[in-house]
Scaffold this motif. Structure first.
Motif, PDB file in Angstrom:
ATOM      1  N   ARG A   1       0.893  -1.121  -0.099  1.00  0.00           N
ATOM      2  CA  ARG A   1       0.123  -0.029  -0.047  1.00  0.00           C
ATOM      3  C   ARG A   1       0.926   1.392  -0.036  1.00  0.00           C
ATOM      4  O   ARG A   1       0.205   2.341  -0.060  1.00  0.00           O
ATOM      5  CB  ARG A   1      -0.842   0.060   1.208  1.00  0.00           C
ATOM      6  N   HIS A   2       1.811   1.231   0.148  1.00  0.00           N
ATOM      7  CA  HIS A   2       3.050   2.337   0.312  1.00  0.00           C
ATOM      8  C   HIS A   2       3.148   3.169  -0.993  1.00  0.00           C
ATOM      9  O   HIS A   2       3.233   2.581  -2.115  1.00  0.00           O
ATOM     10  CB  HIS A   2       4.471   1.787   0.526  1.00  0.00           C
ATOM     11  N   ASP A   3       2.955   4.500  -0.936  1.00  0.00           N
ATOM     12  CA  ASP A   3       2.855   5.377  -1.896  1.00  0.00           C
ATOM     13  C   ASP A   3       4.146   5.149  -3.011  1.00  0.00           C
ATOM     14  O   ASP A   3       3.997   5.373  -4.060  1.00  0.00           O
ATOM     15  CB  ASP A   3       2.420   6.679  -1.558  1.00  0.00           C
ATOM     16  N   VAL A   4       5.358   5.038  -2.435  1.00  0.00           N
ATOM     17  CA  VAL A   4       6.517   5.224  -2.786  1.00  0.00           C
ATOM     18  C   VAL A   4       6.999   3.804  -3.395  1.00  0.00           C
ATOM     19  O   VAL A   4       7.516   3.737  -4.751  1.00  0.00           O
ATOM     20  CB  VAL A   4       7.681   5.739  -2.076  1.00  0.00           C
TER      21      VAL A   4
ATOM     22  N   GLY B   1       5.222   0.722  -3.293  1.00  0.00           N
ATOM     23  CA  GLY B   1       4.254  -0.295  -3.395  1.00  0.00           C
ATOM     24  C   GLY B   1       4.407  -0.966  -4.671  1.00  0.00           C
ATOM     25  O   GLY B   1       4.232  -2.224  -4.982  1.00  0.00           O
TER      26      GLY B   1
END
Length: 293
Positions: free
Chosen positions: A272-275, A277
């Motif tokens: 889910r991580h923005d950077v 993911g």
């Protein structure tokens, strides 16, 4: 009355994550790009709470260090022109957040840990978050959901979720009373019952909102399961004096106090991580493909 303070009991030994936690506080184990405890603080902030009370052990100075300014690091980041990283570390915690610390001198259980915060909380309602229990929801955190219920009922609220019957001996298990406007009241609670003795499969997880009525009960609670002062026993006594409501929260819980739970959380939070993911998802796909899974 608004909830202005949250208690984070973080004095535990972390036996389920040994040897990683032999010298490192379990709450400082990394979940993707930050320690587990930072997620708990961020959840409290999302619910409008600005005073964080850590109940810690003397050996866990690292927790205090994480939430206090690191002047040397900040100066070096500024010198190197790393403004994004500088702003990141300067906002742990964000401006306006007050961090206070109480010490649990000996590990006498969760009820005792909460009681250690009484002087700092005072006679007002307060929340409790157990950082081990990480709960994800894309918009409304578990504590936000509980705060809405508290504002409506003006009574203590406990977060619960259904677990498999064979797992009930790991939790405090509740018996529910009649629904009130679609909200369940707690009728009784028992700590870690045998599967055949459990009144339900509805388990208490690490989120609570208490009225000040819990304090005298914690002070008089005797040692229970595990020869510890159990928060569950104080809640059982509170039921004889006040209503306690159950929040069957929306979201996904991860038991980050166990190695498997922490690994699951790392994978799903990384996805889910923005950077990272998308890149991490591609890596997992290649890993599965190349290993014939």
């Amino acid at each position: 009355m608004n909830i202005n303070k949250v208690v984070l009991p973080v004095a535990g030994l972390g036996t389920r994550t040994l040897p990683a936690t032999k010298a490192l506080a379990k709450e400082m184990l990394t979940l993707v790009d930050r320690p587990i405890i930072q997620y708990a603080v961020e959840e409290a902030l999302s619910a409008g709470i600005r005073e964080i009370i850590f109940v810690t052990a003397q050996a866990k100075k690292i927790i205090r260090d994480h939430f206090e300014p690191n002047t040397m690091l900040e100066q070096e980041l500024a010198r190197r022109g790393k403004q994004d990283l500088l702003e990141l570390v300067k906002n742990i915690p964000p401006p306006g957040t007050v961090c206070r610390y109480a010490t649990q001198p000996v590990p006498l259980g969760l009820g005792h840990a909460v009681l250690c915060a009484r002087r700092l909380v005072g006679d007002e309602p307060f929340a409790v978050i157990l950082p081990d229990d990480l709960i994800h929801h894309p918009t409304d955190t578990c504590l936000q959901q509980m705060m809405e219920m508290y504002q409506e009922k003006n009574a203590s609220v406990v977060a619960v979720e259904n677990v498999a019957r064979e797992q009930v001996s790991r939790y405090g298990i509740v018996e529910t009373g009649n629904d009130v406007d679609g909200v369940k009241k707690m009728k009784s609670i028992v700590e870690k019952p045998a599967p055949h003795e459990a009144p339900s499969t509805l388990a208490v997880v690490g989120r609570y909102i208490f009225t000040p009525g819990i304090w005298p009960l914690l002070e008089t609670t005797r040692r229970g399961a595990g020869s510890e002062i159990q928060l569950t026993d104080a809640i059982a006594a509170l039921l004889g004096k006040e209503d306690v409501y159950l929040c069957e929260f929306q979201g996904t819980r991860y038991d980050c106090g166990s190695i498997l739970g922490l690994m699951r959380a790392n994978v799903e939070y990384a996805l889910r991580h923005d950077v990272i993911g998308a890149e991490f998802e591609a890596y997992l796909a290649d890993l599965v493909k190349n290993n014939g899974v």
